[in-house]
Structure formats: C-alpha cells, structure tokens
Write an enzyme that holds these catalytic residues in place. Structure first.
Site, PDB file in Angstrom:
ATOM      1  CB  SER A  67      -1.187  17.730   0.969  1.00 45.54           C
ATOM      2  OG  SER A  67      -0.394  17.081   1.917  1.00 45.54           O
ATOM      3  CE  LYS A  70       2.482  17.512   1.041  1.00 45.59           C
ATOM      4  NZ  LYS A  70       2.138  16.087   1.279  1.00 45.59           N
ATOM      5  CE1 TYR A 194       5.266  18.826   3.585  1.00 48.23           C
ATOM      6  CE2 TYR A 194       5.206  18.248   5.908  1.00 48.23           C
ATOM      7  CZ  TYR A 194       4.767  18.052   4.616  1.00 48.23           C
ATOM      8  OH  TYR A 194       3.819  17.091   4.359  1.00 48.23           O
ATOM      9  CE1 TYR A 246      -0.268  12.724  -0.344  1.00 50.64           C
ATOM     10  CE2 TYR A 246      -2.499  12.771   0.487  1.00 50.64           C
ATOM     11  CZ  TYR A 246      -1.264  13.352   0.357  1.00 50.64           C
ATOM     12  OH  TYR A 246      -1.023  14.567   0.924  1.00 50.64           O
ATOM     13  CB  VAL A 264      -4.793  15.396   6.092  1.00 48.03           C
ATOM     14  CG1 VAL A 264      -4.203  14.168   5.457  1.00 48.03           C
ATOM     15  CG2 VAL A 264      -3.731  16.314   6.633  1.00 48.03           C
TER      16      VAL A 264
HETATM   17  N1  GLU Z   1       0.981  18.323   6.741  1.00 50.43           N
HETATM   18  C1  GLU Z   1       0.491  16.997   6.464  1.00 50.43           C
HETATM   19  C2  GLU Z   1       1.533  15.976   6.825  1.00 50.43           C
HETATM   20  O1  GLU Z   1       2.669  16.233   6.583  1.00 50.43           O
HETATM   21  C3  GLU Z   1       0.141  16.928   5.018  1.00 50.43           C
HETATM   22  C4  GLU Z   1      -0.560  15.666   4.641  1.00 50.43           C
HETATM   23  C5  GLU Z   1      -1.744  15.907   3.731  1.00 50.43           C
HETATM   24  O2  GLU Z   1      -2.344  16.975   3.718  1.00 50.43           O
HETATM   25  O3  GLU Z   1      -2.098  14.986   3.018  1.00 50.43           O
HETATM   26  O4  GLU Z   1       1.276  14.954   7.365  1.00 50.43           O
END
Ligand code: GLU
Length: 312
Positions: A67, A70, A194, A246, A264
């Site tokens: 993430s 992002k 994505y 988050y 993650v």
């Molecule tokens: N590719 C992961 C997902 O979509 C990203 C989540 C993350 O890194 O927090 O679940």
C-alpha cells in the site's frame, strides 16, 4: 558530533535494538506469497536534504511495497486529472479496517480516502482510464524508477499473481463501486493494475529516495527538479498523516508524529518535512495491519532526532 554523524549513529543504534527484539508481529498471510517472508528482517534508511543517506539493517533487500504504492498512484492521478479526482474518492480518515466494505454502502460507493483499499482501487481506475492495463502499469513503474533514480525496480509477478488468486475482498469492493459507477473500467482491468502496483518490490534505500519530493516541497533537492507543486506535496503529506495507517492512523500520529504510509509487506515510508525522507521495513504486522517494529523504530527515530511535526 556533526548532524550527519549523529543521524548515522541513531540509525545504527535503532537497527541494532530492533534486531534484538523478539516481539516481531505477524507476517501478513492473506496474500500467500507474503506469508513466506522471514519476520527477522529489519531495515531503516534516512535521506536528508543534502542527499546524505544513513542506512541500517537490510537496507538493500527488496520487499513488497504494497500500500505504500498508493501514495505514488495518488500523486500520478492528481497529476493527470487534478482536483477532479475528488469526485471519485474522499479525504477523511476511515476509522475502519483497510479492506472494510460497510462504509462504502453508507457512502454510496465513494471511498473515504485514497489509502484504504477501496479508495486506492478508485484512484487506480482513474489512472487506467483511456489506457490499456499494460500501459497504466508501465506508467506507474516508470514513475517509481524515476523518483528512486533506479531503473532496476521491478514488479514481483509472483506476489501480483498470489494477490489476484486470493483477492476476493478487493474484487468485492471493486464490483460494489462499479455498481455505483465510481469504477469506470472493467473491474478485472482495474484490479489487475492495482495488484501489480501493490506488488512493486523496492528496497528501503530506493523507497527513501523516492519519497524525497514529499519532504522538500515537491522537489528533488539533489536535482532541483519539481515533481509536484509545494501545495500538492503538503496536501499529500496531510492525507498520509490522517489516513496513512488505516484505523491505526491516530496512534501513529500520537507516537511518531510524522506523515507516513504503511503497507502489509511491512514497509512504512515517513516524511519529516524539510528534514528527511525515511523508509523502514520489518515484515511483522500489528492488529491494524501496520509494521509493528517499523512503527516502534520510527517512534525512536523521531524522538531522538526531535523530528515530530508536533514539536520536540
Ligand atoms: N495489496 C494489499 C491489498 O489490497 C494492500 C494492503 C496494504 O498494503 O495495506 O490487500
């Protein structure tokens, strides 16, 4: 002691302290390929305005940025469509898990912010519009290579495939948004892009370099080249501070006091505006899905360097 020598000492000490800790969190296993990563890894890299680099631990071992990507897709999408992006995604902290679906129903398919999964999928969809998925993936990868000044950065295809195979929740989120018209492209295409940008593999050294434009008012201080305006850099930092972890974003601001974005894969990119761009990696996660030792290491770093944006 010079500032640089002090920073190098602090980074080395933190890497040594983290190597000894036995509380390492849990490696993400819902993406099976990430479950194979050794939780013993730790890396910390700090780059300052002069281009000095202080590195500790496994600074040159690539990991799945997940993430953290992002932040860069948000930057690209804002560059493409400007403030029109905010028709597709909001700017408020979610207070919910990164892959929650409940809020989407209440808010008619418009995700709370660009950093929860639904929001990032909406941003990816904007980047994809008018392009083939392959072109959009290429564009994102080229942007990462440009920012890190390193053409060797690649996508880990195994991680992308692993996530596609098990991405039931993300598929549900994307379909749900499609039903409201928030996702415009075929769901498979948007998710394909994505999953691939989440599967970009980078080292902490590359990631800390890539984040420099956010620390220095939108510019790379080494080349003087502008990536985004100072205003846009400030706003991306604001979103990272409020939404980057988050439902652990409040705790991160409280303990670390810097804008940051976690993934993650166990990475966190953090920005000390005007002072440093920082990348940390420790694969074990806490309950909110953020790197356990990564957060502890950043807390120690900001405390010892006096870098919290809220004061020393
Ligand atoms: N590719 C992961 C997902 O979509 C990203 C989540 C993350 O890194 O927090 O679940």
């Amino acid at each position: 002691m010079s500032h640089t020598a002090h920073l190098e000492t602090v980074v080395r000490e933190i890497a040594e302290e983290m190597a000894q800790r036995t509380d390492r969190g849990e490696v993400a296993s819902y993406i099976p390929e990430l479950g194979n990563v050794d939780p013993g890894h730790f890396a910390l890299v700090v780059t300052d305005a002069e281009g000095n680099v202080a590195a500790g631990g496994d600074a040159d071992v690539p990991f799945s940025i997940q993430s953290i990507s992002k932040v860069f897709t948000l930057t690209l999408a804002l560059g493409m469509v400007g403030d029109r992006l905010w028709r597709h995604v909001g700017r408020e902290p979610s207070g919910n898990a990164f892959n929650s679906i409940v809020q989407l129903e209440r808010e008619r398919g418009v995700p709370r912010n660009p950093f929860i999964n639904a929001g990032a999928i909406a941003v990816t969809d904007v980047i994809l519009s008018g392009h083939q998925p392959r072109e959009a993936i290429g564009e994102i990868l080229r942007f990462m290579r440009f920012l890190a000044g390193d053409p060797s950065i690649v996508i880990d295809e195994k991680v992308a495939a692993s996530e596609k195979r098990t991405g039931f929740r993300n598929t549900a989120l994307a379909n749900y948004m499609k039903s409201f018209g928030v996702v415009e492209n075929p769901v498979d295409f948007t998710l394909g892009v994505y999953f691939h940008h989440c599967a970009i593999a980078m080292t902490c050294r590359q990631l800390a370099t890539a984040g420099r434009f956010l620390a220095y008012s939108g510019k790379n201080p080494s080349t003087g080249l502008s990536v985004v305006s100072a205003e846009r850099a400030r706003r991306i930092n604001a979103l990272m501070l409020t939404c980057g972890h988050y439902d652990g974003s409040g705790e991160f601001a409280y303990r670390v006091g810097l804008p940051g974005k976690s993934g993650v894969g166990g990475g966190i990119m953090a920005i000390a505006p005007g002072k440093a761009s920082i990348a940390v990696w420790a694969p074990g996660l806490d309950k909110a899905g953020n790197s356990h030792l990564g957060r502890i290491a950043l807390e120690a770093l900001t405390k010892r360097m006096g870098w919290s944006i809220f004061g020393v």
